[in-house]
Design a protein around this motif. Sequence first.
Motif, mmCIF file in Angstrom:
data_model
loop_
_atom_site.group_PDB
_atom_site.id
_atom_site.type_symbol
_atom_site.label_atom_id
_atom_site.label_comp_id
_atom_site.label_asym_id
_atom_site.label_seq_id
_atom_site.Cartn_x
_atom_site.Cartn_y
_atom_site.Cartn_z
ATOM 1 N N PRO A 292 34.514 18.911 7.610
ATOM 2 C CA PRO A 292 33.350 18.030 7.755
ATOM 3 C C PRO A 292 32.251 18.705 8.583
ATOM 4 O O PRO A 292 32.532 19.503 9.476
ATOM 5 N N GLU B 112 28.490 14.698 9.748
ATOM 6 C CA GLU B 112 29.527 13.773 9.281
ATOM 7 C C GLU B 112 30.445 13.339 10.424
ATOM 8 O O GLU B 112 30.839 12.175 10.498
ATOM 9 N N TRP C 204 28.497 10.809 12.594
ATOM 10 C CA TRP C 204 28.444 9.525 11.885
ATOM 11 C C TRP C 204 29.790 8.816 12.001
ATOM 12 O O TRP C 204 29.847 7.623 12.308
ATOM 13 N N SER C 205 30.846 9.540 11.788
ATOM 14 C CA SER C 205 32.193 8.969 11.833
ATOM 15 C C SER C 205 32.539 8.458 13.231
ATOM 16 O O SER C 205 33.103 7.368 13.377
ATOM 17 N N GLU C 206 32.199 9.226 14.239
ATOM 18 C CA GLU C 206 32.478 8.806 15.616
ATOM 19 C C GLU C 206 31.710 7.534 15.965
ATOM 20 O O GLU C 206 32.233 6.644 16.634
ATOM 21 N N VAL D 152 33.563 4.573 14.165
ATOM 22 C CA VAL D 152 34.836 4.256 14.821
ATOM 23 C C VAL D 152 34.574 3.572 16.164
ATOM 24 O O VAL D 152 35.221 2.576 16.495
ATOM 25 N N HIS E 55 33.979 1.815 5.104
ATOM 26 C CA HIS E 55 33.271 2.864 5.835
ATOM 27 C C HIS E 55 34.117 3.359 7.007
ATOM 28 O O HIS E 55 34.145 4.552 7.298
ATOM 29 N N ALA F 118 35.428 7.100 7.662
ATOM 30 C CA ALA F 118 35.140 7.776 8.927
ATOM 31 C C ALA F 118 36.415 8.306 9.566
ATOM 32 O O ALA F 118 36.448 9.432 10.084
ATOM 33 N N GLU F 119 37.473 7.526 9.520
ATOM 34 C CA GLU F 119 38.752 7.962 10.089
ATOM 35 C C GLU F 119 39.299 9.173 9.342
ATOM 36 O O GLU F 119 39.860 10.083 9.949
ATOM 37 N N LYS F 120 39.130 9.194 8.027
ATOM 38 C CA LYS F 120 39.579 10.348 7.247
ATOM 39 C C LYS F 120 38.786 11.606 7.606
ATOM 40 O O LYS F 120 39.347 12.702 7.721
ATOM 41 N N ILE F 121 37.487 11.447 7.784
ATOM 42 C CA ILE F 121 36.646 12.582 8.166
ATOM 43 C C ILE F 121 37.079 13.134 9.520
ATOM 44 O O ILE F 121 37.212 14.348 9.700
ATOM 45 N N LEU F 122 37.330 12.241 10.467
ATOM 46 C CA LEU F 122 37.739 12.689 11.788
ATOM 47 C C LEU F 122 39.120 13.347 11.756
ATOM 48 O O LEU F 122 39.388 14.281 12.515
#
Length: 76
Positions: free
Chosen positions: A28, A32, A35-37, A40, A63, A67-71
Amino acid sequence: MAARQDGFLAKAVIHPKHVDVVNGAFMPTDEEIAWSEKIVKAFNDNPTSGVVKIDGKMIDKPHLRAAEKILALRVR
């Protein structure tokens, strides 16, 4: 990378010189991750809410899962 946008998490390569390039394409971006942080954190701050408003946009549980998957990918 188009494969990542289509939901793929990995790609097979034949030559070892390609490994770093492919790994980099599947990681990521800093944008990204930020955004994810933010997503969450918003849900952690509002644990009973199914929807939060971030930057004027409605953000819901799908969403949050994205976001959790990206992190999770950033620590691979």
